[in-house]
Write a protein that holds these residues in place. Structure first.
Motif, short mmCIF file in Angstrom:
data_model
loop_
_atom_site.label_atom_id
_atom_site.label_comp_id
_atom_site.label_asym_id
_atom_site.label_seq_id
_atom_site.Cartn_x
_atom_site.Cartn_y
_atom_site.Cartn_z
N ARG A 43 -6.29 9.06 -5.31
CA ARG A 43 -6.49 10.50 -5.14
C ARG A 43 -5.16 11.23 -5.08
O ARG A 43 -4.98 12.30 -5.68
N ALA A 44 -4.19 10.67 -4.37
CA ALA A 44 -2.86 11.31 -4.28
C ALA A 44 -2.18 11.36 -5.64
O ALA A 44 -1.39 12.27 -5.92
N LEU A 45 -2.50 10.43 -6.50
CA LEU A 45 -1.87 10.35 -7.81
C LEU A 45 -2.53 11.26 -8.84
O LEU A 45 -1.87 11.73 -9.77
N THR A 46 -3.83 11.51 -8.68
CA THR A 46 -4.56 12.27 -9.70
C THR A 46 -4.79 13.73 -9.34
O THR A 46 -4.90 14.57 -10.23
N ASP A 47 -4.89 14.05 -8.06
CA ASP A 47 -5.18 15.43 -7.67
C ASP A 47 -3.87 16.19 -7.50
O ASP A 47 -3.43 16.50 -6.40
N ARG A 48 -3.24 16.50 -8.63
CA ARG A 48 -1.96 17.19 -8.61
C ARG A 48 -1.76 17.86 -9.96
O ARG A 48 -2.34 17.47 -10.98
N ASP A 49 -0.89 18.89 -9.97
CA ASP A 49 -0.67 19.65 -11.20
C ASP A 49 0.69 19.39 -11.83
O ASP A 49 1.08 20.09 -12.76
N ASP A 50 1.42 18.37 -11.34
CA ASP A 50 2.73 18.08 -11.91
C ASP A 50 2.69 16.84 -12.80
O ASP A 50 3.72 16.19 -13.02
N ILE A 51 1.52 16.51 -13.30
CA ILE A 51 1.37 15.43 -14.26
C ILE A 51 0.79 16.00 -15.55
O ILE A 51 0.23 17.11 -15.55
N ALA A 52 0.92 15.26 -16.65
CA ALA A 52 0.52 15.79 -17.96
C ALA A 52 -0.74 15.15 -18.52
O ALA A 52 -1.35 15.70 -19.44
N ARG A 75 0.87 -1.18 0.00
CA ARG A 75 0.00 0.00 0.00
C ARG A 75 0.91 1.23 0.00
O ARG A 75 1.60 1.51 0.98
N ALA A 76 0.92 1.98 -1.09
CA ALA A 76 1.84 3.11 -1.22
C ALA A 76 1.48 4.22 -0.25
O ALA A 76 0.31 4.52 -0.01
N THR A 77 2.49 4.83 0.30
CA THR A 77 2.30 6.01 1.15
C THR A 77 2.27 7.26 0.27
O THR A 77 2.71 7.22 -0.89
N PRO A 78 1.78 8.39 0.79
CA PRO A 78 1.83 9.63 0.00
C PRO A 78 3.24 9.98 -0.47
O PRO A 78 3.43 10.45 -1.60
N THR A 121 0.62 0.90 -5.74
CA THR A 121 -0.62 0.16 -5.49
C THR A 121 -1.24 0.63 -4.18
O THR A 121 -0.58 1.22 -3.32
N GLY A 122 -2.53 0.33 -4.04
CA GLY A 122 -3.25 0.72 -2.84
C GLY A 122 -4.70 1.02 -3.15
O GLY A 122 -5.19 0.79 -4.27
N GLU A 123 -5.40 1.56 -2.16
CA GLU A 123 -6.82 1.84 -2.30
C GLU A 123 -7.06 3.23 -2.88
O GLU A 123 -6.17 3.83 -3.48
N ALA A 124 -8.27 3.74 -2.65
CA ALA A 124 -8.69 4.99 -3.28
C ALA A 124 -7.83 6.17 -2.88
O ALA A 124 -7.63 7.11 -3.67
N ASP A 125 -7.29 6.17 -1.66
CA ASP A 125 -6.47 7.30 -1.23
C ASP A 125 -5.20 7.42 -2.08
O ASP A 125 -4.72 8.52 -2.35
N VAL A 126 -4.67 6.28 -2.54
CA VAL A 126 -3.50 6.32 -3.42
C VAL A 126 -3.90 6.90 -4.78
O VAL A 126 -3.17 7.72 -5.35
#
Length: 490
Positions: free
Chosen positions: A212-221, A39-42, A205-210
């Motif tokens: 959210r941490a991966l998609t709610d950011r502005d440093d991805i394209a 389960r990935a951490t932030p 890998t991980g649940e929904a919180d992972v």
């Protein structure tokens, strides 16, 4: 009993996880854990994005032929390991090996297809009104792409996204569903062996919180997501706020339409392929079977009889025709839809509950309801399980009205011997894919995606590659004459 311990893959290496940051992957056939998943951490999510960002300049600058060689090597490795990977995926999500093994071969084909496209990326020269200006375009990669896959076909869905992303010159961070992560983590062994530089491909890998941490950011394209409309809408909201483009491949409530002039044996096989293959756990499932009234009773009787011959059992045995629901949550959801259909007054003609003799496996009987009306829950909501809603219609116009009467628009099937009718129906049906006299046929060259609540954007085919590229325009003055600096040049 100890089970294999998988780790995150970040910047070309496995990142160990603490015991409290792990969860079990449960075999839906046995009900027992078969692997341990991190389960990935932030901080680890941030590290994965940072690794992809760091690797991007060198990867985008690499000659396309070298990128293509690595992608082809990945295809070769996956194909050679296809049976083992298929068996592992069947263990992880309950889909039968006759499908998962085929999906590994299809995924390998997809990597090869996009490797070829990678070598042929081209811009254009554009003639302008002013002959002293030369104009050209460059096709350039976007940057770090976030790829999120669903639990029903992890490796197949990943190839829809990863192949064009890498071919275009992007780097990626992948998040598979927490309900089926094992094959994606195992796949990183093949990525490593294929020679991809560190940071080009990363997995958390991980649940929904992972997620959210991966998609709610502005440093991805870019974000590419396959899953439920509800989660897709949430991702679209944060992507919009961050001005990140995205592709959404969401749910479906696809109509499979049988006309009286059809080859009924072929149509019945197509109806079964549409709903009972993959245990109905596919976004293109032909979950609404529309049948012309003059053959309606005949089709219902044949469907009920044939459904009782479907072989349920161990998904890793080749002879098994239908496996389990992928997880307990989905199993309970499917049974809830069956109960709702009973209460709504649909007529049960086959199945209707758990396959109790196969417990603890998460088996639902192949279930068919007849006399379903368009207003019933079973006609409007995606079940994502082996439950078929059969509905009569009177003529083409009636069939089109019923078929288009949902918020979804992913796929549709038409069964008829009339080429005129087939062409009329393909024009009128609101669906991203329309099959005629077949169902669930796929090709790497054929674009795939939907309308409405089925999402937007396309995967597979050349159009998918364009979604991972951006266009740069270059204009050069070759005239050399002095220009008025305050006038617009046209």
């Amino acid at each position: 009993m100890s089970v294999p311990q998988h780790e995150l893959f970040i910047d070309g290496r496995r990142v160990p996880s603490a015991p409290q940051d792990r969860f079990d992957a449960v075999n839906p056939y046995t009900g027992l854990p078969h692997a341990s998943v991190p389960r990935a951490t932030p901080a680890q999510v941030d590290a994965a994005v940072a690794a992809a960002r760091s690797a991007f300049p060198a990867w985008r600058a690499m000659p396309p032929v070298r990128r293509a060689d690595m992608i082809r090597a990945l295809a070769d490795l996956l194909e050679a390991d296809g049976d083992r990977m298929g068996d592992l995926e069947s263990t992880d999500n309950g889909k039968v090996v006759r499908e998962t093994r085929a999906q590994m071969r299809f995924a390998a084909r997809q990597y090869r297809y996009f490797a070829n496209l990678s070598e042929n990326l081209q811009g254009a020269t554009i003639p302008l009104d002013d002959p002293s200006l030369v104009d050209m375009t460059h096709a350039e990669p976007l940057g770090v792409c976030v790829l999120i896959t669903a639990w029903n076909s992890p490796m197949g869905l990943l190839s829809n996204k990863l192949a064009p992303a890498l071919a275009a010159g992007n780097t990626v961070v992948i998040k598979p569903s927490e309900h089926a992560s094992v094959t994606t983590l195992e796949f990183m062994n093949l990525v490593e062996r294929a020679g991809f530089p560190p940071g080009v491909v990363n997995v958390v890998t991980g649940e929904a919180d992972v997620g959210r941490a991966l998609t709610d950011r502005d440093d991805i394209a870019k974000i590419s997501f396959t899953g439920s409309p509800g989660v897709g809408a949430a991702i679209a909201a944060v992507a919009g706020a961050n001005l990140v483009p995205l592709t959404l491949e969401l749910g479906g409530k696809s109509p499979n339409i049988i006309f009286a002039d059809a080859d009924l044996d072929a149509a019945l096989s197509g109806a079964f392929a549409g709903i009972f293959a993959a245990t109905g756990q596919t976004c293109v499932a032909g979950s609404r079977l529309l049948v012309e009234r003059s053959v309606y009773d005949e089709v219902c009787t044949a469907l009920a009889e044939r459904s009782r011959t479907i072989r349920l059992g161990d998904p890793t045995v080749v002879e098994t025709e239908m496996g389990t629901c992928a997880n307990r949550q989905q199993y309970d959801r499917v049974l809830g839809h069956i109960e709702a259909a009973r209460k709504d007054g649909a007529r049960l003609i086959a199945g209707g509950g758990p396959a109790e003799d196969l417990q603890p496996g998460l088996f639902v009987q192949p279930t068919i309801f007849a006399d379903v009306t368009p207003d019933m829950q079973l006609a409007q909501e995606e079940v994502f399980g082996p439950v078929l809603a059969v509905m009569p219609f009177d003529d083409e116009q009636h069939a089109v009205r019923i078929a288009n009467d949902t918020r979804y628009g992913l796929a549709a099937g038409v069964w008829t011997r009339s080429i005129d009718r087939a062409l009329r129906m393909t024009r009128e049906l609101r669906a991203g894919t329309v099959w005629v006299n077949t169902y669930r046929a796929v090709a790497v060259q054929a674009p795939f995606g939907g309308f409405g609540h089925s999402g937007h954007g396309r995967e597979r085919g050349t159009v998918a590659l364009q979604d991972y590229l951006t266009t740069k325009n270059v204009m050069i003055d070759i005239g050399g004459a002095t220009r008025d600096p305050f006038a617009l040049r046209t």
